[in-house]
Motif scaffolding. Sequence first.
Motif, short mmCIF file in Angstrom:
data_model
loop_
_atom_site.label_atom_id
_atom_site.label_comp_id
_atom_site.label_asym_id
_atom_site.label_seq_id
_atom_site.Cartn_x
_atom_site.Cartn_y
_atom_site.Cartn_z
N ALA A 141 0.83 -1.21 0.00
CA ALA A 141 0.00 0.00 0.00
C ALA A 141 0.86 1.26 0.00
O ALA A 141 0.55 2.24 -0.70
CB ALA A 141 -0.92 -0.01 1.21
N ALA A 142 1.95 1.23 0.77
CA ALA A 142 2.84 2.39 0.82
C ALA A 142 3.52 2.61 -0.53
O ALA A 142 3.65 3.75 -1.00
CB ALA A 142 3.88 2.19 1.92
N LYS A 143 3.95 1.54 -1.17
CA LYS A 143 4.58 1.65 -2.48
C LYS A 143 3.61 2.21 -3.51
O LYS A 143 3.97 3.07 -4.33
CB LYS A 143 5.10 0.29 -2.94
CG LYS A 143 6.35 -0.20 -2.22
CD LYS A 143 6.79 -1.55 -2.75
CE LYS A 143 8.06 -2.03 -2.10
NZ LYS A 143 8.47 -3.38 -2.60
N ALA A 144 2.36 1.73 -3.47
CA ALA A 144 1.36 2.15 -4.45
C ALA A 144 1.07 3.64 -4.34
O ALA A 144 0.82 4.31 -5.35
CB ALA A 144 0.08 1.35 -4.26
N ARG A 145 1.15 4.16 -3.14
CA ARG A 145 0.85 5.58 -2.92
C ARG A 145 2.11 6.45 -2.93
O ARG A 145 2.02 7.67 -2.89
CB ARG A 145 0.11 5.75 -1.59
CG ARG A 145 -0.47 7.12 -1.37
CD ARG A 145 -1.28 7.22 -0.12
NE ARG A 145 -1.66 8.60 0.13
CZ ARG A 145 -0.93 9.48 0.81
NH1 ARG A 145 0.21 9.11 1.35
NH2 ARG A 145 -1.34 10.73 0.97
N GLY A 146 3.27 5.82 -2.97
CA GLY A 146 4.51 6.59 -2.97
C GLY A 146 4.90 7.09 -1.60
O GLY A 146 5.59 8.11 -1.48
N VAL A 147 4.47 6.37 -0.58
CA VAL A 147 4.80 6.76 0.79
C VAL A 147 6.21 6.25 1.14
O VAL A 147 6.51 5.07 0.97
CB VAL A 147 3.77 6.17 1.79
CG1 VAL A 147 4.18 6.48 3.23
CG2 VAL A 147 2.40 6.74 1.50
N GLN A 148 7.03 7.13 1.63
CA GLN A 148 8.41 6.77 1.99
C GLN A 148 8.41 5.99 3.31
O GLN A 148 7.76 6.38 4.28
CB GLN A 148 9.26 8.04 2.12
CG GLN A 148 10.74 7.78 2.32
CD GLN A 148 11.55 9.06 2.36
OE1 GLN A 148 11.00 10.16 2.25
NE2 GLN A 148 12.85 8.94 2.53
N ILE A 149 9.13 4.89 3.34
CA ILE A 149 9.28 4.10 4.56
C ILE A 149 10.74 4.14 5.01
O ILE A 149 11.64 3.78 4.25
CB ILE A 149 8.83 2.65 4.35
CG1 ILE A 149 7.31 2.60 4.12
CG2 ILE A 149 9.19 1.79 5.55
CD1 ILE A 149 6.76 1.20 3.95
N ILE A 150 10.94 4.61 6.22
CA ILE A 150 12.29 4.71 6.79
C ILE A 150 12.46 3.59 7.82
O ILE A 150 11.69 3.49 8.77
CB ILE A 150 12.51 6.08 7.47
CG1 ILE A 150 12.20 7.23 6.50
CG2 ILE A 150 13.93 6.18 8.00
CD1 ILE A 150 13.09 7.26 5.28
N LEU A 151 13.47 2.77 7.62
CA LEU A 151 13.77 1.66 8.52
C LEU A 151 15.14 1.86 9.16
O LEU A 151 16.00 2.56 8.60
CB LEU A 151 13.74 0.34 7.75
CG LEU A 151 12.39 -0.06 7.15
CD1 LEU A 151 12.55 -1.23 6.20
CD2 LEU A 151 11.41 -0.40 8.27
N PRO A 152 15.35 1.27 10.33
CA PRO A 152 16.65 1.40 11.01
C PRO A 152 17.80 0.88 10.14
O PRO A 152 17.67 -0.15 9.47
CB PRO A 152 16.49 0.55 12.27
CG PRO A 152 15.01 0.53 12.51
CD PRO A 152 14.39 0.52 11.16
N LYS A 153 18.91 1.59 10.17
CA LYS A 153 20.13 1.18 9.44
C LYS A 153 21.06 0.38 10.34
O LYS A 153 21.86 -0.43 9.86
CB LYS A 153 20.86 2.41 8.90
CG LYS A 153 20.07 3.17 7.83
CD LYS A 153 20.01 2.36 6.55
CE LYS A 153 19.37 3.14 5.41
NZ LYS A 153 17.96 3.44 5.65
N ASP A 154 20.98 0.66 11.64
CA ASP A 154 21.83 -0.05 12.60
C ASP A 154 21.18 -0.04 13.96
O ASP A 154 20.23 0.69 14.21
CB ASP A 154 23.24 0.59 12.65
CG ASP A 154 23.20 2.08 12.97
OD1 ASP A 154 22.08 2.64 13.03
OD2 ASP A 154 24.26 2.69 13.15
N PHE A 155 21.72 -0.92 14.84
CA PHE A 155 21.15 -1.07 16.19
C PHE A 155 22.27 -1.18 17.22
O PHE A 155 23.35 -1.72 16.94
CB PHE A 155 20.31 -2.35 16.29
CG PHE A 155 19.10 -2.38 15.40
CD1 PHE A 155 17.92 -1.77 15.78
CD2 PHE A 155 19.14 -3.05 14.18
CE1 PHE A 155 16.81 -1.83 14.97
CE2 PHE A 155 18.04 -3.11 13.36
CZ PHE A 155 16.86 -2.48 13.75
#
Length: 548
Positions: free
Chosen positions: A336-350
């Motif tokens: 759904a996010a891809k279809a609407r062009g919504v940016q998803i930010i995920l952790p790069k490191d922990f």
Amino acid sequence: MSYVLEFFLGYTLPRISNFHNGCTKFQDLQQIGLRLSYGKCSAVQKCKKIRFLRQALNLELIDHADLLSFPNEAEACDGRETDILPYVQTVRNFPEEELIGKVVMVRLDLTIVLREQKKQQSPAARVISTIKYLHKAGAKLVLLSSWSLRADSRLLKLEYVAELLSSELELKVIPVELGSGFEQSLREDKHKSSILLLENLSQFKQEQANCSEFARRLSSGVDIFVNDAFFQSHKILASNVGITGFCYASIAGFHFDEQMSQLKKIIEMNKRPYFAIVGGNLAGKAAALLFLASRCDGLVFVGDAAFQIMHAFGLPVPMELVEQESLEAARVLVEAAKARGVQIILPKDFWCLNDYYPSRMKIFPANRIIDGWKPVDVGPNTLEEMISVLSRCKKILWIGAVKFSSSHQESAGASKLASMLYNLSQMNCDLIVVGKQACETFIGRSRHVTADMIENASIVWEFLKGRKLHGLLALDRAYPFKLNWDALYANTTLPLVVDVGSGNGLFLTRMAKMRKDWNFLGLERNEKILHSNECHNNIPIHCFQLPW
């Protein structure tokens, strides 16, 4: 429509629930606004849509622009906002003269009042202001609440709670038990200035069951019900739903009204870019996150939910961090996010903690966490990217804790995030913080509160899922905007005829030709009927949608 002839009886009805059986005569047109805005609507409340019809009799319209602006305002309302967050009558708009001498029961969250610092504009301060306002207006107050006994065993005694409340309110609060003692106290003390406090509702199983008989007992002798316990709105209780059926008016207090306004801000798209920072897990929140994806320009995941989204993207994630029941929800959300062009930010490191040596911590890339290490906080690269992305936002929602299930304390990442968000809130960025831990973290890192804060995350998640807030829906409805009667009618001193179920207005049009010394008001729920005939014999008809 023969019941319109009842106009000749000249009734002045006190409540809108009486309108469905007849018409009424108002010598002062302002009265109709007063009655329609705070009365309970037994017949009208069942309708999802009702339209408002206005016909002026042989009169020149004063201001077409004002009239035509009403439909646009109503149509601009979001469906979720009007269906789940309808416009309700509040203490702020309720006629003060209607409070004099009335018995008013206030449903409040006593836990807020007892534990919070009473800062200006805090939830506790708003609850206290509701009570003081009603008391000053001349109402006889009965306070109703439930509170936890775990924090302080002294709260078992109703007398002790009444003393604490007396101190906070600077008013005399008298503890009374439900039953004949309560009714007797109400009769004996009706003309005195003290406030009655009923016993803890948490000890009554009928409260959770929304027992009608229990609600009747609670409301015995009560005229007006004021709900100021917004955090209980998603529950169906005798004290917030059942009780409204036994009071002639049910309205929202100052705290309830403010929290409702803050909830509405979450779905408003008045500023962009609009990003949501989502903490916690994904389980049970799929519908809510899909709704956020339909509103926001970007989603930032910082809790356990991040691992489910990473897995949906095909990134390597340790299987012990994957919630099997959430995999499908994560996949649907990503699509759904891809279809609407919504940016998803995920952790790069922990930052990760060693299972065998709890004092050892180490930073790992998000896709290379090795066995024996568990993530407890977001890493520096993640925070750097989050700051870079969020610094361009004009509106941010932070909902949920920035921590992982393996962490039992507030993370350093949460503190740094709170500091960054505080700085953004000083630079024309609207900030909404949801959840007890997120609110506490933000307050701890800000010199003064610059955000809208909702401590109870549960009610926000329920709202975002599209669930009904029953405690809110039980209150009396109000107009979504204030009517300008001088703009609606050129001569507001003429008698007014109200026709409920006016159809396409043909009947009122014929009446308009016959009686040019009256004003007419029509209410109709069928939108198609109104639009099929918007003008009759050059008598203009204007309609707009009401929130019922």
